[in-house]
Design a protein around this motif. Structure first.
Motif, mmCIF file in Angstrom:
data_model
loop_
_atom_site.group_PDB
_atom_site.id
_atom_site.type_symbol
_atom_site.label_atom_id
_atom_site.label_comp_id
_atom_site.label_asym_id
_atom_site.label_seq_id
_atom_site.Cartn_x
_atom_site.Cartn_y
_atom_site.Cartn_z
ATOM 1 N N TRP A 29 0.806 -1.214 0.000
ATOM 2 C CA TRP A 29 0.000 0.000 0.000
ATOM 3 C C TRP A 29 0.842 1.269 0.000
ATOM 4 N N HIS B 222 2.349 3.302 -2.039
ATOM 5 C CA HIS B 222 2.041 4.436 -2.917
ATOM 6 C C HIS B 222 0.651 5.005 -2.617
ATOM 7 N N VAL B 223 -0.330 4.154 -2.477
ATOM 8 C CA VAL B 223 -1.692 4.604 -2.200
ATOM 9 C C VAL B 223 -1.763 5.277 -0.834
ATOM 10 N N ARG C 216 -0.509 8.761 -0.901
ATOM 11 C CA ARG C 216 -1.418 9.651 -1.623
ATOM 12 C C ARG C 216 -2.624 10.047 -0.773
ATOM 13 N N ALA D 2 -2.658 -1.754 -6.730
ATOM 14 C CA ALA D 2 -2.249 -0.674 -5.828
ATOM 15 C C ALA D 2 -0.811 -0.259 -6.078
ATOM 16 N N GLU D 3 -0.012 -1.153 -6.635
ATOM 17 C CA GLU D 3 1.369 -0.844 -6.979
ATOM 18 C C GLU D 3 1.527 -0.462 -8.444
ATOM 19 N N PRO E 259 -1.354 3.191 -8.786
ATOM 20 C CA PRO E 259 -1.738 3.806 -7.500
ATOM 21 C C PRO E 259 -2.607 5.046 -7.650
#
Length: 292
Positions: free
Chosen positions: A45, A47-48, A51, A275-276, A279
């Motif tokens: 998770w 990167h997400v 953000r 998610a990778e 993202p």
């Protein structure tokens, strides 16, 4: 050394039944819990989470049996039931002072999130699901030669002993094969992250197998009971999937609509590890979910 999500605090928090979970926590605002998939850890998770941390308190645990979380012995089928993992999720959020929270999960984590939404409808405010179908439906749609894509589900459903031995004797090849086959963009999982996933998975073979074995047993029982009772997800739900429905010959959106009346079902061109790999797309989908 375990890789970290930059800018997040890394804690150990109580789950259910005395299980402790390794958790990354960052940001501020309304709480959002993110549950990882297979064969990964909370690191998926990264990167997400970064953000969304400007808008939400983002909470990323390793599921019980995975990563740096406790790996209790599978003394019975309930130990790795998604119901137990859902209880972990509610407990760790409570330990951080949150009695209500939004929840999203990928793959195995999505199955936990689904169970949490059914078991704790007054606690889970919004539900995000990435690239899975409920356990009961999964077994219904996997049939014929198309089921070969899910061979690992059948392998780990076998009685204790053989699956653990086979996988432990070839752990890097076994777990690495999914990272290779399921990513449209291999660069999205850089070498140091891949190494961390393989290290963590090799150290967790018995509990990973127990998690999957539960999905061929007790999780089916729990889903069937909810289906028979007419239970549905009461909160807004967003599902983001690859077009597995077309490939496996079923109506993925229809499967989810039966469980989630307030549904936003989306297809993505990303690979499984969305998610990778995507993202920005996933963060945007979760933002839109949380605005509903």
């Amino acid at each position: 050394m375990t890789l970290a999500i930059p800018g997040f605090d890394h804690l150990r928090l109580p789950g259910a039944d005395g299980t402790e979970l390794a958790v990354a926590v960052g940001g501020s605002g309304s709480p959002l819990v993110l549950l990882h998939g297979f064969p990964q850890t909370r690191l998926m998770w990264r990167h997400v989470a970064e953000r969304l941390a400007g808008e939400h308190t983002v909470i990323c645990p390793d599921l019980r049996g995975y990563g740096a979380s406790d790996k209790p012995a599978a003394t019975g089928p309930e130990v790795y039931a998604k119901r137990a993992m859902a209880a972990d999720t509610v407990a760790l959020a409570a330990a951080l002072g949150h009695d209500r929270f939004a929840l999203a999960g990928h793959d195995r984590g999505a199955l936990v999130a689904f169970r949490a939404g059914l078991d704790h409808p007054d606690t889970v405010t919004h539900l995000g699901i990435l690239d899975t179908v409920p356990t009961l439906d999964m077994w219904k749609v996997l049939h014929g030669v198309r089921a070969a894509v899910g061979y690992h589900l059948f392998l780990m459903a076998q009685p204790p002993g053989l699956p653990e031995t086979l996988i432990a004797n070839s752990a890097d090849s076994f777990f690495g094969s999914f990272l290779d086959a399921w990513a449209n963009d291999p660069a999205a999982i850089p070498e140091e992250v891949r190494t961390e996933y393989l290290r963590a998975s090799a150290a967790a073979v018995p509990s990973v197998v127990a998690d999957f074995r539960a999905s061929a047993g007790v999780d089916v029982v729990h889903d069937q009971a909810d289906l028979d009772a007419g239970s549905q997800l009461a909160m807004p739900v967003t599902v983001v999937q690859q077009d597995w429905g077309a490939q496996l010959g079923y109506d993925a959106a229809g499967v989810w609509q039966a469980w989630a009346p307030d549904l936003d079902h989306r297809l993505t061109r990303s690979g499984h590890f969305m998610a990778e790999e995507a993202p920005d797309e996933i963060a945007a989908a979760l933002r839109e979910l949380l605005a509903r």
